[in-house]
Motif scaffolding. Structure first.
Motif, PDB file in Angstrom:
ATOM      1  N   GLY A  87       0.798  -1.220   0.000  1.00  0.00           N
ATOM      2  CA  GLY A  87       0.000   0.000   0.000  1.00  0.00           C
ATOM      3  C   GLY A  87       0.830   1.267   0.000  1.00  0.00           C
ATOM      4  N   CYS A  88       2.154   1.112  -0.106  1.00  0.00           N
ATOM      5  CA  CYS A  88       3.060   2.257   0.034  1.00  0.00           C
ATOM      6  C   CYS A  88       3.036   3.152  -1.203  1.00  0.00           C
ATOM      7  N   PRO A  89       3.136   4.467  -1.044  1.00  0.00           N
ATOM      8  CA  PRO A  89       3.257   5.349  -2.202  1.00  0.00           C
ATOM      9  C   PRO A  89       4.449   4.958  -3.072  1.00  0.00           C
ATOM     10  N   GLY A  90       4.206   4.874  -4.378  1.00  0.00           N
ATOM     11  CA  GLY A  90       5.237   4.446  -5.314  1.00  0.00           C
ATOM     12  C   GLY A  90       5.067   3.015  -5.775  1.00  0.00           C
ATOM     13  N   MET A  91       4.110   2.268  -5.179  1.00  0.00           N
ATOM     14  CA  MET A  91       3.874   0.890  -5.586  1.00  0.00           C
ATOM     15  C   MET A  91       3.199   0.871  -6.954  1.00  0.00           C
ATOM     16  N   GLY A  92       3.786   0.136  -7.890  1.00  0.00           N
ATOM     17  CA  GLY A  92       3.248   0.082  -9.239  1.00  0.00           C
ATOM     18  C   GLY A  92       2.282  -1.064  -9.428  1.00  0.00           C
ATOM     19  N   ASN A  93       1.608  -1.053 -10.576  1.00  0.00           N
ATOM     20  CA  ASN A  93       0.668  -2.119 -10.900  1.00  0.00           C
ATOM     21  C   ASN A  93       1.359  -3.465 -11.076  1.00  0.00           C
ATOM     22  N   ASN A  94       2.681  -3.423 -11.315  1.00  0.00           N
ATOM     23  CA  ASN A  94       3.434  -4.667 -11.498  1.00  0.00           C
ATOM     24  C   ASN A  94       3.898  -5.278 -10.181  1.00  0.00           C
TER      25      ASN A  94
ATOM     26  N   TYR B 155       6.719  10.723   0.666  1.00  0.00           N
ATOM     27  CA  TYR B 155       8.129  10.583   0.302  1.00  0.00           C
ATOM     28  C   TYR B 155       8.894   9.857   1.406  1.00  0.00           C
ATOM     29  N   PHE B 156       8.553  10.156   2.664  1.00  0.00           N
ATOM     30  CA  PHE B 156       9.170   9.466   3.791  1.00  0.00           C
ATOM     31  C   PHE B 156       8.841   7.977   3.747  1.00  0.00           C
ATOM     32  N   ASP B 157       7.576   7.633   3.562  1.00  0.00           N
ATOM     33  CA  ASP B 157       7.180   6.220   3.522  1.00  0.00           C
ATOM     34  C   ASP B 157       7.830   5.500   2.344  1.00  0.00           C
ATOM     35  N   ASN B 158       7.909   6.175   1.225  1.00  0.00           N
ATOM     36  CA  ASN B 158       8.555   5.579   0.057  1.00  0.00           C
ATOM     37  C   ASN B 158      10.025   5.301   0.326  1.00  0.00           C
ATOM     38  N   THR B 159      10.709   6.264   0.927  1.00  0.00           N
ATOM     39  CA  THR B 159      12.122   6.115   1.270  1.00  0.00           C
ATOM     40  C   THR B 159      12.329   4.967   2.248  1.00  0.00           C
ATOM     41  N   TRP B 160      11.548   4.967   3.307  1.00  0.00           N
ATOM     42  CA  TRP B 160      11.673   3.988   4.403  1.00  0.00           C
ATOM     43  C   TRP B 160      11.433   2.572   3.905  1.00  0.00           C
ATOM     44  N   ASN B 161      10.409   2.394   3.084  1.00  0.00           N
ATOM     45  CA  ASN B 161      10.071   1.059   2.593  1.00  0.00           C
ATOM     46  C   ASN B 161      11.072   0.552   1.569  1.00  0.00           C
ATOM     47  N   LEU B 162      11.652   1.425   0.767  1.00  0.00           N
ATOM     48  CA  LEU B 162      12.679   0.986  -0.167  1.00  0.00           C
ATOM     49  C   LEU B 162      13.865   0.378   0.575  1.00  0.00           C
ATOM     50  N   THR B 163      14.242   0.991   1.699  1.00  0.00           N
ATOM     51  CA  THR B 163      15.321   0.431   2.509  1.00  0.00           C
ATOM     52  C   THR B 163      14.956  -0.956   3.014  1.00  0.00           C
ATOM     53  N   GLU B 164      13.755  -1.120   3.522  1.00  0.00           N
ATOM     54  CA  GLU B 164      13.370  -2.409   4.109  1.00  0.00           C
ATOM     55  C   GLU B 164      13.192  -3.487   3.039  1.00  0.00           C
ATOM     56  N   ILE B 165      12.779  -3.106   1.840  1.00  0.00           N
ATOM     57  CA  ILE B 165      12.713  -4.071   0.742  1.00  0.00           C
ATOM     58  C   ILE B 165      14.122  -4.539   0.387  1.00  0.00           C
ATOM     59  N   LEU B 166      15.056  -3.598   0.264  1.00  0.00           N
ATOM     60  CA  LEU B 166      16.427  -3.962  -0.080  1.00  0.00           C
ATOM     61  C   LEU B 166      17.008  -4.935   0.946  1.00  0.00           C
ATOM     62  N   PHE B 167      16.850  -4.654   2.224  1.00  0.00           N
ATOM     63  CA  PHE B 167      17.436  -5.499   3.263  1.00  0.00           C
ATOM     64  C   PHE B 167      16.689  -6.821   3.431  1.00  0.00           C
ATOM     65  N   SER B 168      15.481  -6.910   2.888  1.00  0.00           N
ATOM     66  CA  SER B 168      14.774  -8.191   2.948  1.00  0.00           C
ATOM     67  C   SER B 168      15.413  -9.218   2.028  1.00  0.00           C
ATOM     68  N   SER B 169      16.383  -8.802   1.220  1.00  0.00           N
ATOM     69  CA  SER B 169      17.114  -9.746   0.358  1.00  0.00           C
ATOM     70  C   SER B 169      18.101 -10.591   1.148  1.00  0.00           C
ATOM     71  N   LEU B 170      18.497 -10.157   2.332  1.00  0.00           N
ATOM     72  CA  LEU B 170      19.520 -10.857   3.102  1.00  0.00           C
ATOM     73  C   LEU B 170      18.916 -12.096   3.756  1.00  0.00           C
ATOM     74  N   GLN B 171      19.572 -13.226   3.547  1.00  0.00           N
ATOM     75  CA  GLN B 171      19.034 -14.498   4.003  1.00  0.00           C
ATOM     76  C   GLN B 171      19.725 -14.949   5.288  1.00  0.00           C
ATOM     77  N   GLY B 172      19.010 -14.810   6.383  1.00  0.00           N
ATOM     78  CA  GLY B 172      19.534 -15.261   7.666  1.00  0.00           C
ATOM     79  C   GLY B 172      20.191 -14.165   8.467  1.00  0.00           C
ATOM     80  N   GLU B 173      20.086 -14.292   9.760  1.00  0.00           N
ATOM     81  CA  GLU B 173      20.639 -13.302  10.695  1.00  0.00           C
ATOM     82  C   GLU B 173      22.126 -13.063  10.452  1.00  0.00           C
TER      83      GLU B 173
END
Length: 828
Positions: A61-68, A90-108
């Motif tokens: 639901g974050c601003p910047g989410m595309g139809n894809n 803009y804050f929510d878009n910035t914040w969520n982009l960071t958390e999406i990027l770091f969700s790529s890391l597998q394991g603590e």
């Protein structure tokens, strides 16, 4: 602390391990997981709901989410007409982009794994760092009144800017768990969201947000987080591919990735021919207009003086992987003549045989490669730009000069040439904001309407002939990958620091950082702006490539701007022979013959030793332990060796590479021969010697920046800062590092500061001088301001005196200096 086992030592040289190395790394990770009993399940694959710390349960639901189903960046805010909802989006878009990027890391443990080069913190630091900077800068601006977590706000405050490719950080830090940092991010998010929802100046009828407005610090936080979105993506790219996964919600890679491997790429089929285009003489104005309605970093602004750019030729495209392959095949990485001295040393240290993100398949001489992108390994897109560091780009240009029959003066493009191709509009009265794509388009529209690969329009680079973004036919002047330039990172005429972030740019105006321009596919917000000017050390990897240029008539724009050309001739060059001789005399006068003095005796020239003895005297008087001490600004080491008479561990730190090399030689050999000036051009060979009774093994020397001391250097018994404070680009950054949770000095420890307060804008921007200037009718005194600063950092003054030191220029000329000495005890 995580120590790599010996059988994984190659990981410290190359992130792309062979078939044996990757399983071994997995074994190591699993053994640590069992040893530390860390629960990994929730950090494998798609993230659970607790991971997402914003107001949205997930980025959907974050601003910047595309139809894809992917999140790309919103346009950079226009601060002339900003409202509360736009700021929050803009804050929510910035914040969520960071958390999406770091969700790529597998394991603590992937969060805790140091990068292969050991030159940066593990990624757990960069997961927490952006949130900490928001808090610290908003406190400086008066928008937050207290810390959220004072421990974290020092632990995660300062990153690492290594001095050299072999400056291996030990990362000896105890890091919190991912869940603990995640909870901190939640707390920070809620605090910032409340600020945005309640600040009266975000009402619709309020004035614009300008550089003097407290809310400028909020937008600074947004753009700082977006910088680390990009730098963290590189650190993830440097991890073994088995430890990361393409994250849900991240923009898809460009469709130009081949379906199957192409082992023998052909020009005009797999990558385009790179023609040269003539660029006519032109006048440009460098620098972002102060009235431009977006956030900008201090180095982007200046006096906006007109510069003439002579005619030059520049390649239409950035150099593609296909073009660069020829350099690799023809032995470019094996031939020293193409490399600078430092570049060749870096290449050998890293054992580089091809670009870092190329992965060889099969025997080396087959030259069959795949490409490691941020999260995946895939067939090589030969039409994408070659992503290399500055050393590699310069080596390619040297090879091209030898192999090209038409021109022998190829080089990288310069900043003024880049800007002349970009064709910036220069009307300060009625600027045309439409020329800056990032102000107008989010990532979902950037490719089609902005005509460039910026703002996460794609999750990867694109072919070098995909886009053009300038008034000429040159491609990728904005976006795709950054472009290395010939220029050092330098201040524009009229540069002024911003008080909220006074050490953002100035420590890097040192001639050791090279300019990159244009942004990359991961650049968003201010980083993607047409005005962005960024920099990295020449051995550092970014999403960066290059294009070649040449001028036939040695135009002034051919060489790029060098810091050495901008500095006043009176500025001391601490790498020069004459300055080295002066400091060797200052530090080792007692070991030299009396005939070199003419006045007095050697006892008049023992100021470094006197400072060491004074510190030792008060350690004994106040019953302070003498286990460890730092000599910050150690020069050639005389003080450090004197301290070793008493202290068991002495760490000498200086920014000058030459000083550290000589000090290390003195540690190893015990003496150093040099030319001592008598008069005119007449010198005499003399030898500086360390007293043989000193245990030199107690001393170690390290090249480092006093404004950004190594983060693992904490809790020492004592430190000295001799003639240093007034030679720093940010004195408070150094002084603030002395105390606090991760202070250089432990509670109860001592600090000796000696300074003549010789302020000069050649070293320190006037805006950050401690004193030595008038404020209205009042004189600001440096000594008084130093005392205020140190008391504010939790230190008590226990002794003060004025002393005398002499710096010898030649046998009949000496500089007579009266430093103020203050000795401080850190409060318990």
């Amino acid at each position: 602390m995580l120590e790599l086992p010996s059988y994984l030592k190659d990981y410290t040289r190359n992130p792309n391990l062979d078939e044996q190395g990757v399983p071994q790394l997995k074994v190591w990770v699993n053994s640590l997981k069992n040893k530390l009993n860390i629960e990994e399940a929730e950090l494998i694959g798609e993230r659970p709901s607790w991971w997402w710390t914003s107001a949205y349960d997930s980025p959907e639901g974050c601003p910047g989410m595309g139809n894809n189903g992917s999140l790309s960046s919103l346009p950079q805010p226009n601060l002339l007409r900003i409202n509360r909802k736009q700021v929050l989006d803009y804050f929510d878009n910035t914040w969520n982009l960071t958390e999406i990027l770091f969700s790529s890391l597998q394991g603590e443990l992937t969060f805790l794994l140091p990068p292969f080069h050991r030159l940066r913190h593990p990624l757990i630091f960069y997961y927490g760092h952006p949130a900490v900077l928001y808090v610290n800068k908003l406190r400086l601006a008066g928008l937050f009144d207290k810390p959220i977590n004072a421990y974290y706000e020092q632990l995660f405050e300062t990153g690492v800017d290594e001095m050299s490719w072999d400056d291996l950080s030990k990362n000896e830090m105890e890091w919190p768990t991912v869940k603990e940092v995640n909870q901190y991010r939640k707390n920070v998010y809620q605090k910032i969201r409340a600020l945005i929802l309640n600040h009266p100046d975000l009402d619709k009828d309020r004035s614009p947000i300008t550089q003097s407005h407290p809310l400028w610090s909020l937008f600074l936080g947004f753009e700082h987080e977006r910088i680390h979105l990009e730098t963290s993506s590189i650190l993830i790219r440097e991890l073994p591919v088995d430890l990361v996964e393409f994250p849900k919600y991240w923009p898809s890679a460009h469709k130009s990735i081949p379906v199957t491997d192409i082992w023998n790429p052909k020009q005009n089929k797999d990558y385009p021919e790179n023609e040269e285009l003539v660029c006519a003489e032109k006048k440009i104005v460098l620098g972002k207009p102060h009235a431009w309605p977006s956030f900008g970093w201090d180095n982007e602004y200046g006096d906006r003086k007109t510069k003439k750019v002579g005619m030059f030729n520049a390649q239409r495209f950035m150099v593609s992987n296909g073009e660069y392959l020829e350099f690799v095949k023809r032995g470019g990485y094996q031939n020293q003549k193409y490399w600078s001295e430092d570049g060749w040393q870096w290449k050998n240290f890293r054992n580089a045989k091809w670009p870092t993100f190329w992965v060889a398949v099969g025997p080396q001489n087959l030259h069959q490669y795949r490409l490691r992108s941020i999260f995946t390994l895939h067939p090589m897109p030969w039409s994408w730009p070659a992503e290399v560091n500055f050393h590699e780009a310069k080596a390619y240009s040297a090879w091209k000069n030898e192999t090209n029959k038409k021109h022998q003066n190829y080089r990288l493009i310069t900043e003024v040439e880049h800007q002349s191709l970009l064709g910036k509009k220069n009307n300060d009265v009625t600027p045309d904001y439409s020329v800056d794509p990032v102000l107008n388009y989010g990532g979902d529209e950037m490719g089609e309407k902005g005509n460039c690969n910026l703002n996460l329009a794609y999750g990867s680079p694109t072919p070098v002939d995909q886009f053009s973004a300038g008034t000429t036919s040159h491609s990728d002047l904005l976006g795709n990958v950054w472009e290395w330039c010939e220029d050092d990172f330098y201040p524009l005429d009229g540069f002024k620091i911003h008080p909220i972030y006074d050490d953002f740019s100035t420590p890097c105006f040192d001639g050791l950082h090279n300019m990159i321009l244009g942004g990359s596919f991961v650049s968003t917000g201010g980083e993607a702006s047409m005005w962005a000017r960024f920099h990295f050390r020449p051995h550092f990897h970014q999403h960066a490539g290059f294009r070649l240029a040449h001028s036939e008539n040695n135009q002034s724009n051919s060489y790029g701007t060098k810091i050495s050309e901008l500095t006043n001739q009176t500025r001391t060059n601490y790498e020069a022979d004459n300055v080295l001789a002066q400091y060797l005399f200052l530090h080792y006068a007692e070991s030299l013959s009396q005939k070199h003095f003419l006045v007095g005796s050697a006892i008049n020239f023992d100021f470094p030793q006197k400072c060491a003895r004074l510190l030792v005297e008060f350690c004994q008087k106040l019953q302070v332990a003498t286990n460890s001490v730092a000599d910050v600004g150690c020069a050639v080491g005389g003080t450090s060796f004197e301290l070793a008479r008493t202290f068991h561990q002495v760490i000498g730190i200086d920014l000058s590479k030459r000083f550290i090399e000589v000090a290390t030689h003195l540690k190893t050999i015990g003496s150093y021969s040099f030319d001592l000036l008598l008069e005119g051009d007449v010198s005499e060979k003399v030898k500086a010697q360390v007293d043989s009774s000193i245990d030199r093994t107690r001393v170690q020397f390290k090249q480092a920046d006093a404004c950004a001391l190594p983060p693992n250097l904490t809790g020492l018994d004592a430190a000295l800062l001799i003639n240093l404070v007034c030679r720093l680009p940010s004195p408070k950054a150094c002084l603030n590092r002395l105390g606090g949770q991760f202070g250089l000095i432990r509670p109860g420890g001592l600090v000796l500061i000696a300074s003549p307060f010789t302020w000069s804008e050649e070293y320190t921007p006037k805006e950050v001088w401690l004193g030595g200037y008038r404020l209205g009718s009042q004189t600001v005194d440096s000594r008084e301001e130093l005392i205020k600063q140190m008391k504010g950092n939790g230190f008590t003054l226990v002794h003060e005196e004025d002393s005398m030191m002499m710096i010898r220029e030649h046998r009949r000329k000496f500089q007579y200096i009266l430093p103020n000495l203050t000795l401080w005890k850190r409060d318990i």
